[in-house]
Design a protein around this motif. Structure first.
Motif, PDB file in Angstrom:
ATOM      1  N   VAL A 124     -47.043  43.244   8.136  1.00 14.56           N
ATOM      2  CA  VAL A 124     -46.791  44.547   7.499  1.00 14.56           C
ATOM      3  C   VAL A 124     -45.916  44.382   6.249  1.00 14.56           C
ATOM      4  CG1 VAL A 124     -45.589  46.752   7.818  1.00 14.56           C
ATOM      5  CG2 VAL A 124     -47.144  45.921   9.577  1.00 14.56           C
ATOM      6  N   PHE A 125     -44.871  43.573   6.366  1.00 18.85           N
ATOM      7  CA  PHE A 125     -43.979  43.372   5.215  1.00 18.85           C
ATOM      8  C   PHE A 125     -44.690  42.594   4.097  1.00 18.85           C
ATOM      9  CE2 PHE A 125     -40.078  43.933   8.038  1.00 18.85           C
ATOM     10  CZ  PHE A 125     -39.890  45.230   7.602  1.00 18.85           C
ATOM     11  N   ILE A 166     -41.148  64.543   7.932  1.00 25.61           N
ATOM     12  CA  ILE A 166     -41.543  63.469   7.017  1.00 25.61           C
ATOM     13  C   ILE A 166     -40.338  63.120   6.152  1.00 25.61           C
ATOM     14  CG2 ILE A 166     -43.049  62.803   5.093  1.00 25.61           C
ATOM     15  CD1 ILE A 166     -45.093  64.851   6.177  1.00 25.61           C
ATOM     16  N   ALA A 167     -39.908  61.883   6.250  1.00 29.82           N
ATOM     17  CA  ALA A 167     -38.752  61.446   5.460  1.00 29.82           C
ATOM     18  C   ALA A 167     -39.234  60.668   4.242  1.00 29.82           C
ATOM     19  CB  ALA A 167     -37.849  60.572   6.316  1.00 29.82           C
ATOM     20  N   GLU A 168     -38.356  60.558   3.277  1.00 32.33           N
ATOM     21  CA  GLU A 168     -38.577  59.734   2.083  1.00 32.33           C
ATOM     22  C   GLU A 168     -39.791  60.140   1.245  1.00 32.33           C
ATOM     23  OE1 GLU A 168     -38.183  55.546   2.728  1.00 32.33           O
ATOM     24  OE2 GLU A 168     -36.233  55.772   3.679  1.00 32.33           O
ATOM     25  N   ASN A 198     -40.874  50.120   3.425  1.00 29.08           N
ATOM     26  CA  ASN A 198     -39.939  49.084   2.993  1.00 29.08           C
ATOM     27  C   ASN A 198     -38.991  48.697   4.131  1.00 29.08           C
ATOM     28  OD1 ASN A 198     -37.892  51.018   3.087  1.00 29.08           O
ATOM     29  ND2 ASN A 198     -38.241  51.621   0.960  1.00 29.08           N
ATOM     30  N   PHE A 199     -38.175  47.690   3.886  1.00 31.06           N
ATOM     31  CA  PHE A 199     -37.315  47.162   4.945  1.00 31.06           C
ATOM     32  C   PHE A 199     -36.293  48.198   5.424  1.00 31.06           C
ATOM     33  CE2 PHE A 199     -33.685  44.381   6.284  1.00 31.06           C
ATOM     34  CZ  PHE A 199     -34.300  43.899   7.411  1.00 31.06           C
ATOM     35  N   GLU A 200     -35.709  48.920   4.470  1.00 32.34           N
ATOM     36  CA  GLU A 200     -34.703  49.926   4.830  1.00 32.34           C
ATOM     37  C   GLU A 200     -35.316  50.973   5.765  1.00 32.34           C
ATOM     38  OE1 GLU A 200     -35.264  48.892   1.698  1.00 32.34           O
ATOM     39  OE2 GLU A 200     -33.432  47.689   1.511  1.00 32.34           O
ATOM     40  N   ARG A 201     -36.517  51.384   5.431  1.00 34.04           N
ATOM     41  CA  ARG A 201     -37.201  52.384   6.254  1.00 34.04           C
ATOM     42  C   ARG A 201     -37.520  51.782   7.638  1.00 34.04           C
ATOM     43  NH1 ARG A 201     -37.395  57.206   7.653  1.00 34.04           N
ATOM     44  NH2 ARG A 201     -39.376  57.955   8.430  1.00 34.04           N
ATOM     45  N   ALA A 202     -37.942  50.521   7.654  1.00 38.22           N
ATOM     46  CA  ALA A 202     -38.280  49.859   8.922  1.00 38.22           C
ATOM     47  C   ALA A 202     -37.067  49.824   9.846  1.00 38.22           C
ATOM     48  CB  ALA A 202     -38.773  48.441   8.658  1.00 38.22           C
ATOM     49  N   LEU A 203     -35.887  49.567   9.248  1.00 40.29           N
ATOM     50  CA  LEU A 203     -34.678  49.478  10.075  1.00 40.29           C
ATOM     51  C   LEU A 203     -34.346  50.805  10.754  1.00 40.29           C
ATOM     52  CD1 LEU A 203     -32.226  47.294   7.932  1.00 40.29           C
ATOM     53  CD2 LEU A 203     -33.609  46.599   9.886  1.00 40.29           C
ATOM     54  N   MET A 235     -40.012  48.238  14.897  1.00 36.24           N
ATOM     55  CA  MET A 235     -40.439  48.276  13.489  1.00 36.24           C
ATOM     56  C   MET A 235     -41.962  48.413  13.394  1.00 36.24           C
ATOM     57  SD  MET A 235     -37.947  45.845  11.287  1.00 36.24           S
ATOM     58  CE  MET A 235     -37.657  44.421  12.294  1.00 36.24           C
ATOM     59  N   LEU A 236     -42.647  47.718  14.284  1.00 40.12           N
ATOM     60  CA  LEU A 236     -44.112  47.758  14.255  1.00 40.12           C
ATOM     61  C   LEU A 236     -44.631  49.146  14.629  1.00 40.12           C
ATOM     62  CD1 LEU A 236     -46.346  45.782  13.607  1.00 40.12           C
ATOM     63  CD2 LEU A 236     -46.504  45.231  16.021  1.00 40.12           C
ATOM     64  N   VAL A 237     -44.015  49.726  15.663  1.00 41.08           N
ATOM     65  CA  VAL A 237     -44.404  51.085  16.051  1.00 41.08           C
ATOM     66  C   VAL A 237     -44.043  52.043  14.911  1.00 41.08           C
ATOM     67  CG1 VAL A 237     -43.958  52.974  17.679  1.00 41.08           C
ATOM     68  CG2 VAL A 237     -44.278  50.656  18.533  1.00 41.08           C
ATOM     69  N   GLY A 238     -42.916  51.768  14.248  1.00 37.97           N
ATOM     70  CA  GLY A 238     -42.522  52.567  13.086  1.00 37.97           C
ATOM     71  C   GLY A 238     -43.593  52.503  12.003  1.00 37.97           C
ATOM     72  N   ALA A 239     -44.176  51.318  11.827  1.00 36.13           N
ATOM     73  CA  ALA A 239     -45.208  51.153  10.794  1.00 36.13           C
ATOM     74  C   ALA A 239     -46.427  52.024  11.086  1.00 36.13           C
ATOM     75  CB  ALA A 239     -45.618  49.685  10.700  1.00 36.13           C
ATOM     76  N   ILE A 240     -46.857  52.040  12.348  1.00 37.59           N
ATOM     77  CA  ILE A 240     -48.066  52.849  12.639  1.00 37.59           C
ATOM     78  C   ILE A 240     -47.726  54.338  12.664  1.00 37.59           C
ATOM     79  CG2 ILE A 240     -49.456  51.078  13.775  1.00 37.59           C
ATOM     80  CD1 ILE A 240     -48.604  52.322  16.469  1.00 37.59           C
TER      81      ILE A 240
END
Lengths: 574, 140
Positions: free
Chosen positions: A169-170, A53-55, A187-192, A432-437
C-alpha cells in the motif's frame, strides 16, 4: 545493576503509558475563534454510510474568482470550517476534494451569501460524498485479500503477511501515485491514525501478566486434577476439562492455555485407552468458545471492546449465559459422538504411569504461582471496577504488568522475551491495512451492501453477523476478519433501532468470529497447534476427523449464541 | 549384549512397531531400548508465541509414551529401557544408537502407508544411518 536499571526503566515506561492512557486528552473542540466576527462556512463530510470523512480538502471561491480564497481540511469527525478572509459580494462556491470520493461542488444560495456578507456563519450541515473507485481502491482491496489468503494458506506468518500488505500500500502510494495519481491510498500520518494503541497496550500488558502464570505449571496441574476428580470416568473427565479450559481461556490467552494442556491431556487419554481426539476436540472448542466471555479472553474481543467501548463487565454480563449454553450444546454433542469409545475406557492405570502423570503435572514454583494469582485476581477486580473509575482496560493491564515486573518476576530480559512482539507488530500492520481498505471505500461498500440486505431488521442483523462471520471464520483468520468488520457493524447498528445502544451486533461479531474458528481445523491456531502436538505423539488429528464433530457443533453453537443475544436484548431488554 | 533401539511414539501404528520390536528382542535375546525424539520446532511456524517450557512438556509427553511401551515390553518378559531426545530425528537417533550400543534400529512404518515417508525411511534414512554407524536399520 544494569538489569535492575532496565527493570525499573521498563516499569516506569509502563506507568507512563498507563498515565498517558488514563489522562483525558485536550478538548477536541475545533476552531475556537478569537472573539473577532468573521464569516465562516462549516459543515460535516460523511460517507454514503454516514461515517466521517477526514482529510478532505475544502476550497472556497468567492465572487467567481479562479483561485480559492481559503482552503480547509476536514477533521476526524468530518467537521470542516473555513473562515472567509472577507465577506462575499456576489457568490460563494465550494469544492470538496478527496482522493477516494467524487469531487463535490456547491454554489451557495443568494440568501446564504447574504448571511455571510453580514459577517455571520453558514452551516451547510451533513454532506454525503460518493465513493470514487480509483486504482488505489483496487490495489488496497486486492492486497487485503492477498494477505487474508497468505494467512489462511499459511504461506507467510501473520505478521509478515500484514507487513507485506502495508508495504504494498505504501509503495503504491509513494512511488505509484507519482506516476498515476489514481493509485494514491493514504499517507503514513493517516495510516498511523488507524492504529488502536489501547489494543496494543492492553495486549502487551496482558502478555506479561499471563506469561508469568503460564510458567508455573498451573494448567498441567489442573488437567491432572481433572483426571483425579473424574476418577477416570470419561463423561465427567470431558465435563471437567471443558470447565477448566473455558475458565482458563476466558481469563488468559487460549492458544497458550491449550498448548500447555494438550500434552498432559494426551497422556490421560492414552492411559485410559481413549482416543486422544475425544478429549482434545472438546478442549479446543471450549477454548475457542470460552474466550469470548470476557474482554481479555480473545484478541477479537479486545479489538471489539476497544472499538465499540464495550467494558469488561459488559462482555461478562451479556455473553456469559450465551457461552454457557453454547458449551452445554457442544459438550452434549461431543459426549453423544464419542459415546462408543467412552464406554470402553480402561478401569485404571498402572502406579508407574500415575506417578509419571503426577510428576508431569507438578507446580513448578508455588511462590511465583501464589504471587501471580494474587496480582491476576486484583487485575480482574480492577478490570471489573475500571468502568466506574473511567479507566480504560489498557491502563489496568499496564499497571498489572508493572506489579508483576517489580514484585513477582523481576528478570526484565525474561519478561520482555515473554512479550510476543510478533503479535503486536501484526496488530499494528493489520490496523493500517484495514485502515487502507476503509480509506479507499471497500468497507463502506461492503457495509452498504450488507445494509441493503439487513435493512433495519434486528433479527436479520444478528443472524447475518453471527452466522456470516462465523462461517467466514471457518477458514479466514478471525482477527483480520473482525478488525475489518467493525466499521461494517457500526454502520449496520446505526440502521437498526436500539442496536447502537445495546451493541448487540458487536456481541454477534464476537460470537461469530470465535465460535466460527471451531468450524475447520484450519480455523484457528489453537486447532492447528493442538493437532500438531497430537500428531507428534502419534495420534494425528485429521481435517475430516475434526470436521465430523466440529461442523455440526459450530453450526449449533452459532445458532444458540444468536438466539441468546436476541433473548438477552429483545426479551430481557437493557 | 544385543541391544535393539526402537524409535516410537504413541498411537496404533506405534504399538505395532513396539510389539514387533518386543518379538525381535525375544527372538534375538538382549535388551530393548525405546526412543522418542521430541521436536517442538514446528510450533515456530505459527504466529502465537513459543510458550516457555513447551519443549519440556513435549519431552514429558514422550517419556510418558515410552513408559507405556516399557510396561508393554516388561509384560512380555523383555528387559527394556527408554531415552527421550530433542531436535533433529536422524541426529538424535544416531547419537542414541551409539550411546546405548545398539546392534539394530527398528523404525515404524508410516501409519497411513505414506509412500513418500516409507521411501525416505527405507531408501534414505536407513542407508545413511548404516553408513554413519554401521548399524542395521529396519522398517517394520
Amino acid at each position: 545493576m544494569r538489569q535492575s536499571v532496565l527493570r525499573y526503566a521498563f516499569a516506569l515506561l509502563c506507568l507512563l503509558c498507563a498515565v498517558g492512557l488514563l489522562v483525558p486528552g485536550p478538548d477536541s473542540a475545533h476552531g475556537q475563534g478569537d472573539g473577532q466576527e468573521q464569516s465562516t462556512l462549516l459543515g460535516f463530510l460523511l460517507t454514503e454510510q454516514g461515517q466521517a470523512i477526514a482529510e478532505a480538502e475544502i476550497e472556497v471561491f468567492l465572487d467567481g474568482e479562479e483561485e480559492p480564497v481559503v482552503t480547509a481540511e476536514s477533521h476526524e469527525d468530518g467537521l470542516w470550517e473555513a473562515a472567509l478572509p472577507r465577506p462575499p459580494e456576489q457568490s460563494v462556491e465550494i469544492e470538496v476534494i478527496h482522493p477516494h470520493y467524487n469531487t463535490w461542488t456547491y454554489e451557495l444560495e443568494p440568501e446564504e451569501v447574504a448571511v455571510l456578507s453580514q459577517g455571520e456563519s453558514v452551516n451547510l450541515g451533513e454532506v454525503n460524498l460518493d465513493y470514487s473507485y480509483t486504482l488505489g481502491f483496487w490495489v488496497a482491496s486486492l492486497t487485503f485479500l492477498a494477505v487474508l489468503l497468505l494467512i489462511a494458506f499459511e504461506k507467510m506468518p501473520n505478521a509478515t503477511a500484514a507487513l507485506f500488505g502495508v508495504a504494498v500500500v505504501f509503495a503504491v502510494t509513494f512511488f505509484g501515485s507519482k506516476l498515476l495519481s489514481d493509485l494514491y491510498v493514504f499517507n503514513f500520518e493517516r495510516a498511523l491514525t488507524y492504529i488502536n494503541w489501547e489494543v496494543i497496550f492492553l495486549v502487551m500488558g496482558m502478555m506479561i501478566v499471563v506469561s508469568v502464570i503460564e510458567g508455573t505449571g498451573l494448567f498441567q496441574w489442573l488437567a491432572f486434577m481433572a483426571y483425579r476428580w473424574s476418577r477416570g470416568q470419561p463423561v465427567i473427565l470431558v465435563v471437567v476439562l471443558v470447565i477448566i479450559t473455558t475458565l482458563a481461556s476466558a481469563l488468559l490467552d487460549n492458544v497458550t492455555t491449550m498448548l500447555l494442556m494438550v500434552p498432559i491431556t494426551l497422556e490421560i487419554a492414552i492411559a485410559l485407552n481413549l482416543p486422544p481426539t475425544s478429549l482434545l476436540i472438546p478442549e479446543i472448542m471450549a477454548s475457542n468458545i470460552g474466550g469470548i466471555t470476557t474482554l481479555i479472553g480473545t484478541p477479537t474481543n479486545i479489538l471489539i471492546g476497544a472499538y465499540a467501548k464495550i467494558s469488561f463487565n459488559d462482555f461478562l454480563v451479556n455473553q456469559t449465559i450465551g457461552v454457557l449454553l453454547a458449551l452445554i450444546t457442544m459438550t452434549l454433542y461431543v459426549l453423544w459422538h464419542f459415546r462408543a469409545v467412552f464406554s470402553q475406557v480402561e478401569k485404571g492405570i498402572s502406579p508407574t504411569l500415575y506417578a509419571k502423570l503426577e510428576q508431569n503435572a507438578k507446580i513448578k514454583d508455588i511462590n511465583v504461582l501464589r504471587k501471580s494469582l494474587l496480582v491476576f485476581a486484583l487485575t480482574i477486580v480492577v478490570f471489573a471496577m475500571g468502568e466506574g473509575l473511567e479507566m480504560v482496560p489498557a491502563v489496568t493491564a499496564l499497571l498489572a504488568a508493572t506489579v508483576m515486573l517489580v514484585w513477582v518476576e523481576t528478570d526484565v530480559h525474561k519478561m520482555l522475551n515473554l512479550v510476543d512482539w510478533t503479535t503486536l507488530v501484526f496488530f499494528m500492520a493489520l490496523f493500517m491495512l484495514v485502515g487502507a481498505i476503509q480509506e479507499v471505500g471497500l468497507i463502506g461498500t461492503i457495509a452498504g451492501f450488507m445494509g441493503d440486505v439487513v435493512g433495519n431488521n434486528l433479527y436479520a442483523g444478528v443472524f447475518v453477523i453471527t452466522l456470516g462471520v462465523g462461517f467466514l471464520s471457518f477458514s479466514i483468520a478471525n482477527i483480520p476478519l473482525a478488525a475489518s468488520m467493525l466499521p461494517v457493524v457500526e454502520y449496520l447498528s446505526g440502521n437498526i433501532s436500539g442496536a447502537v445502544s445495546s451493541k448487540i451486533l458487536y456481541y454477534g461479531l464476537s460470537m461469530g468470529s470465535a465460535m466460527g474458528g471451531n468450524g475447520f481445523l484450519i480455523g484457528g491456531e489453537t486447532n492447528l497447534m493442538t493437532a500438531g502436538i497430537a500428531e507428534r505423539a502419534g495420534y494425528p488429528l485429521s481435517f475430516g476427523k475434526f470436521a465430523r464433530v466440529s461442523i455440526p457443533v459450530t453450526i449449533l453453537t452459532l445458532i444458540v449464541g444468536s438466539l441468546w443475544l436476541l433473548f438477552r436484548f429483545e426479551v430481557l431488554g437493557g | 549384549m544385543n541391544v535393539i533401539l526402537c524409535a516410537t511414539r504413541g498411537g496404533e501404528a506405534s504399538i505395532k512397531t513396539q510389539e514387533r520390536a518386543i518379538e525381535m528382542t525375544k527372538e534375538r535375546g538382549g535388551r530393548l531400548v525405546f526412543i522418542f525424539v521430541s521436536d517442538a520446532r514446528f510450533l515456530d511456524k505459527y504466529s502465537a508465541p513459543r510458550v516457555p517450557g513447551m519443549d519440556e512438556e513435549m519431552k514429558n509427553m514422550g517419556e510418558f509414551l515410552l513408559l507405556m511401551a516399557k510396561e508393554r515390553a516388561e509384560k512380555a518378559g523383555v528387559e527394556s529401557d527408554y531415552v527421550v531426545r530433542e531436535g533433529d530425528f536422524k541426529t538424535a537417533l544416531v547419537e542414541a544408537a551409539k550411546e546405548v550400543g545398539a546392534s539394530l534400529i527398528v523404525l515404524g512404518r508410516p501409519a497411513d502407508d505414506n509412500l513418500t515417508t516409507l521411501e525416505y525411511l527405507e531408501q534414505q534414512l536407513s542407508p545413511a544411518i548404516k553408513a554413519e554407524t554401521g548399524i542395521e536399520t529396519i522398517v517394520v
